[in-house]
Motif scaffolding. Sequence first.
Motif, PDB file in Angstrom:
ATOM      1  N   ILE A 172       0.839  -1.203   0.000  1.00  0.00           N
ATOM      2  CA  ILE A 172       0.000   0.000   0.000  1.00  0.00           C
ATOM      3  C   ILE A 172       0.874   1.252   0.000  1.00  0.00           C
ATOM      4  CG2 ILE A 172      -1.667   1.330   1.353  1.00  0.00           C
ATOM      5  CD1 ILE A 172      -2.882  -1.356   2.202  1.00  0.00           C
ATOM      6  N   LYS A 173       1.940   1.229   0.783  1.00  0.00           N
ATOM      7  CA  LYS A 173       2.851   2.373   0.836  1.00  0.00           C
ATOM      8  C   LYS A 173       3.510   2.593  -0.530  1.00  0.00           C
ATOM      9  CE  LYS A 173       6.637   4.269   3.542  1.00  0.00           C
ATOM     10  NZ  LYS A 173       7.555   4.038   4.660  1.00  0.00           N
ATOM     11  N   ALA A 174       3.921   1.511  -1.173  1.00  0.00           N
ATOM     12  CA  ALA A 174       4.530   1.619  -2.500  1.00  0.00           C
ATOM     13  C   ALA A 174       3.544   2.191  -3.508  1.00  0.00           C
ATOM     14  CB  ALA A 174       5.030   0.251  -2.960  1.00  0.00           C
ATOM     15  N   PHE A 175       2.280   1.746  -3.436  1.00  0.00           N
ATOM     16  CA  PHE A 175       1.255   2.265  -4.333  1.00  0.00           C
ATOM     17  C   PHE A 175       1.053   3.758  -4.129  1.00  0.00           C
ATOM     18  CE2 PHE A 175      -3.113   3.590  -5.040  1.00  0.00           C
ATOM     19  CZ  PHE A 175      -3.277   3.261  -6.378  1.00  0.00           C
ATOM     20  N   VAL A 176       0.937   4.176  -2.869  1.00  0.00           N
ATOM     21  CA  VAL A 176       0.703   5.590  -2.550  1.00  0.00           C
ATOM     22  C   VAL A 176       1.867   6.453  -3.030  1.00  0.00           C
ATOM     23  CG1 VAL A 176       0.439   7.260  -0.667  1.00  0.00           C
ATOM     24  CG2 VAL A 176      -0.871   5.133  -0.644  1.00  0.00           C
ATOM     25  N   HIS A 190       3.628   9.993  -9.568  1.00  0.00           N
ATOM     26  CA  HIS A 190       3.057  10.113 -10.916  1.00  0.00           C
ATOM     27  C   HIS A 190       2.221  11.388 -11.031  1.00  0.00           C
ATOM     28  CE1 HIS A 190       1.540   8.607 -14.789  1.00  0.00           C
ATOM     29  NE2 HIS A 190       0.444   9.264 -14.435  1.00  0.00           N
ATOM     30  N   ALA A 191       1.413  11.661 -10.012  1.00  0.00           N
ATOM     31  CA  ALA A 191       0.577  12.866 -10.028  1.00  0.00           C
ATOM     32  C   ALA A 191       1.430  14.130 -10.102  1.00  0.00           C
ATOM     33  CB  ALA A 191      -0.322  12.902  -8.794  1.00  0.00           C
ATOM     34  N   ALA A 192       2.508  14.166  -9.318  1.00  0.00           N
ATOM     35  CA  ALA A 192       3.395  15.338  -9.337  1.00  0.00           C
ATOM     36  C   ALA A 192       4.046  15.498 -10.709  1.00  0.00           C
ATOM     37  CB  ALA A 192       4.464  15.206  -8.257  1.00  0.00           C
ATOM     38  N   GLY A 193       4.491  14.400 -11.280  1.00  0.00           N
ATOM     39  CA  GLY A 193       5.095  14.452 -12.618  1.00  0.00           C
ATOM     40  C   GLY A 193       4.100  14.901 -13.668  1.00  0.00           C
ATOM     41  N   ASP A 194       2.878  14.411 -13.572  1.00  0.00           N
ATOM     42  CA  ASP A 194       1.823  14.820 -14.503  1.00  0.00           C
ATOM     43  C   ASP A 194       1.539  16.314 -14.409  1.00  0.00           C
ATOM     44  OD1 ASP A 194       1.117  12.702 -16.083  1.00  0.00           O
ATOM     45  OD2 ASP A 194      -0.810  12.336 -15.122  1.00  0.00           O
ATOM     46  N   MET A 195       1.429  16.814 -13.180  1.00  0.00           N
ATOM     47  CA  MET A 195       1.152  18.240 -13.012  1.00  0.00           C
ATOM     48  C   MET A 195       2.273  19.094 -13.606  1.00  0.00           C
ATOM     49  SD  MET A 195      -0.711  18.687  -9.343  1.00  0.00           S
ATOM     50  CE  MET A 195       0.038  17.368  -8.410  1.00  0.00           C
ATOM     51  N   TYR A 196       3.508  18.705 -13.345  1.00  0.00           N
ATOM     52  CA  TYR A 196       4.637  19.450 -13.899  1.00  0.00           C
ATOM     53  C   TYR A 196       4.678  19.303 -15.411  1.00  0.00           C
ATOM     54  CZ  TYR A 196       9.272  20.883 -15.219  1.00  0.00           C
ATOM     55  OH  TYR A 196      10.309  21.500 -15.851  1.00  0.00           O
ATOM     56  N   GLY A 197       4.602  18.073 -15.878  1.00  0.00           N
ATOM     57  CA  GLY A 197       4.728  17.815 -17.320  1.00  0.00           C
ATOM     58  C   GLY A 197       3.651  18.495 -18.142  1.00  0.00           C
ATOM     59  N   HIS A 198       2.405  18.403 -17.698  1.00  0.00           N
ATOM     60  CA  HIS A 198       1.318  19.028 -18.462  1.00  0.00           C
ATOM     61  C   HIS A 198       1.414  20.548 -18.420  1.00  0.00           C
ATOM     62  CE1 HIS A 198      -0.732  15.418 -19.629  1.00  0.00           C
ATOM     63  NE2 HIS A 198      -0.673  14.957 -18.389  1.00  0.00           N
ATOM     64  N   THR A 199       1.813  21.104 -17.295  1.00  0.00           N
ATOM     65  CA  THR A 199       1.999  22.554 -17.219  1.00  0.00           C
ATOM     66  C   THR A 199       3.113  22.993 -18.164  1.00  0.00           C
ATOM     67  OG1 THR A 199       1.249  22.549 -14.934  1.00  0.00           O
ATOM     68  CG2 THR A 199       2.491  24.471 -15.650  1.00  0.00           C
ATOM     69  N   PHE A 200       4.206  22.245 -18.196  1.00  0.00           N
ATOM     70  CA  PHE A 200       5.328  22.539 -19.089  1.00  0.00           C
ATOM     71  C   PHE A 200       4.880  22.506 -20.552  1.00  0.00           C
ATOM     72  CE2 PHE A 200       8.839  21.020 -21.747  1.00  0.00           C
ATOM     73  CZ  PHE A 200       9.842  21.930 -21.439  1.00  0.00           C
ATOM     74  N   VAL A 201       4.208  21.422 -20.935  1.00  0.00           N
ATOM     75  CA  VAL A 201       3.761  21.282 -22.328  1.00  0.00           C
ATOM     76  C   VAL A 201       2.740  22.364 -22.678  1.00  0.00           C
ATOM     77  CG1 VAL A 201       2.515  19.770 -23.929  1.00  0.00           C
ATOM     78  CG2 VAL A 201       4.305  18.821 -22.472  1.00  0.00           C
ATOM     79  N   ASN A 202       1.797  22.614 -21.797  1.00  0.00           N
ATOM     80  CA  ASN A 202       0.783  23.644 -22.076  1.00  0.00           C
ATOM     81  C   ASN A 202       1.415  25.021 -22.267  1.00  0.00           C
ATOM     82  OD1 ASN A 202      -1.236  21.735 -21.887  1.00  0.00           O
ATOM     83  ND2 ASN A 202      -1.807  22.285 -19.813  1.00  0.00           N
TER      84      ASN A 202
END
Length: 62
Positions: free
Chosen positions: A3-7, A13-25
């Motif tokens: 469970i800890k590994a999943f969290v 992943h969420a942090a990377g997505d937020m950064y990556g999508h903001t960068f691309v946008n």
Amino acid sequence: MAIKAFVVGYLTHAAGDMYGHTFVNAYTGGEFALGPNAVRHIVLEGYVAKRTPLQWMQRAGQ
């Protein structure tokens, strides 16, 4: 432990997505939309993926 590994993976992943999508946008003129903007998104994401160090991709399981 699983469970800890999943969290940790989920949050990372969420942090990377937020950064990556903001960068691309920022470089494509806005959020993904069909038309010329979609092409810019696809090209830029491909460029970033091509320049990502191989060992990072291997660690991510890709």
